[in-house]
Design a protein around this motif. Structure first.
Motif: not given
Length: 448
Positions: A266-281, A338-346
């Protein structure tokens, strides 16, 4: 012809005949507990309302602040602690989360002994002190000791006792809905604190940003202090720090293992979601920071919905549904690019994963033989979740090399999905046990 009991039931007149002495004891305790809380089902008293408000503020300032650490993680990675790996930085937050949850094995019994007021005062002040020390920190060990250890110990004095007090203040029918409302404080804090951090950090710098957050936390705790004039809930029988019967109570033990695996993923997305978004989208830095706020804001809806759903199908079933759906979403995370994909997934992640935080407080009473064990068993359950959180973030950070030219996130995503799927498997047996028990209690008494 002599009367002989073939099966154990409770008759319509409230009488019961027991074949097993342990079953009769559990039944009598449950009946007594239900009678004591019967008045709570008709209306909510001022004391109950203040107890719920106090727990809401604790959720907001413990879990809410913890889930905002993704903003701190990204800042530390890019500015303050650039010489440290993602795994090393993750230890700051996961240590804090571990202390908040695992220390329940101590604070739960202390609550049983009647020290709720002392824990509330000392814990809130220690948490604020830790944040003030964080604002002065320059080195990794300083941040670790202040934000990881000091803030964690402060939250540890608050979290489990506040849950236990809130659970004991409401009857079984009202409890899941109240817990859903109270746990939504996590989402409120998870929206406020990352936005505060992002907006203030670029204007007034890191030190005063952290101090501002500490002042807000101190101010909100004054609402928790409104419960102090009232005596804490009385526990008829004080238990030891560890309830050894848990290790032979397979349904509760299975739920604990599920909580541990669930906390790890559960805690992994909370930690790494912003960093994932910056480096992958191609997302902007501002929007990447706000992803944490989006997730935590939407999670309020998920927690409230979980409370309502739990009153319809049961807290165990609601939790299992949320965990299984979360596992599926973690595997879907692999395809997000994609940006839209990460927002929808979030958004979908927030709706489903919020159940993991909201429901355990309603699950523990269902799987406990007596309300006398609530403090101890709540502490033991959250200790298992704390162990999962402690190791999950650093393992996830070790699976991702953020300094590489091409960062591969799929190792972390697959690991998180598999661990969450294991948590869902551990949710099955407790559901089967409770349903089997319910069917047994409905069988009428037969005499021959």
């Amino acid at each position: 012809m002599s009367d002989k009991v073939i099966h154990t039931v409770t008759g319509r007149n409230g009488s019961a005949t027991a074949v097993d002495e342990v079953d009769l004891t559990s039944a009598s305790v449950s009946t007594s507990d239900a009678g004591k809380s019967a008045t709570a089902s008709s209306h909510v008293t001022l004391q109950q309302g203040l107890q719920a408000l106090s727990a809401f503020m604790v959720f907001m300032n413990t879990w809410g602040l913890l889930l905002a650490f993704g903003a701190f993680q990204t800042y530390y990675q890019q500015s303050l602690l650039t010489y440290k790996s993602s795994s090393e930085i993750a230890w700051i937050s996961t240590t804090s989360g571990f202390l908040i949850l695992f220390s329940g094995v101590v604070t739960g019994p202390l609550f049983d002994h009647g020290y709720h007021r002392q824990l509330l005062l000392c814990g809130s002040l220690l948490q604020v002190f830790g944040l003030m020390m964080t604002s002065l920190s320059k080195e990794y060990y300083q941040v670790f000791l202040s934000q990881g250890v000091c803030v964690g110990l402060g939250g540890a004095m608050l979290y489990v006792p506040s849950i236990a007090a809130c659970v004991m203040s409401f009857d079984a029918k009202t409890r899941p809905k109240v817990i859903g409302i109270v746990s939504s404080g996590t989402g409120v804090g998870g929206v406020i604190y990352p936005i505060m951090f992002r907006q203030l950090q670029v204007r007034i710098g890191f030190p005063w940003t952290v101090r501002a957050i500490a002042f807000v936390i101190l101010g909100t705790y004054f609402f928790s202090y409104l419960i102090l004039p009232y005596p804490p809930p009385k526990v008829p029988m004080v238990r030891r720090m560890v309830d050894r019967s848990v290790f032979t109570d397979w349904p509760f033990l299975s739920a604990m293992l599920g909580g541990g695996f669930g906390g790890c993923a559960y805690y992994m997305p909370s930690l790494f979601l912003p960093l994932f978004a910056v480096t992958s989208t191609k997302i902007t830095a501002d929007l990447a920071f706000y992803l944490i706020a989006i997730v935590n804001g939407v999670s309020v809806i998920g927690r409230l919905g979980a409370g309502v759903l739990a009153t319809k199908i049961g807290p165990l079933e609601t939790c299992a549904l949320g965990v299984a759906t979360s596992a599926l979403l973690l595997f879907c995370w692999i395809s997000v690019a994609s940006v839209g994909g990460i927002i929808v997934w979030s958004v979908f992640w927030a709706l489903t994963s919020s159940v993991i935080v909201a429901m355990p407080s309603a699950i523990v009473p269902v799987l406990s033989p007596s309300m006398n064990l609530i403090g101890t068993r709540t502490g033991m359950y959250w200790a298992a979740v704390g162990v999962g959180i402690l190791v999950g973030g650093p393992i996830g950070g070790a699976l991702v090399n953020v300094h590489a030219r091409q960062i591969n996130w799929w190792h972390l995503q697959v690991f998180a999905g598999l661990v969450e799927a294991a948590a869902a498997m551990f949710c099955i047996y407790p559901i089967m046990h409770v349903r089997r028990r319910s069917k047994t209690e409905e069988i009428p008494t037969t005499r021959v």
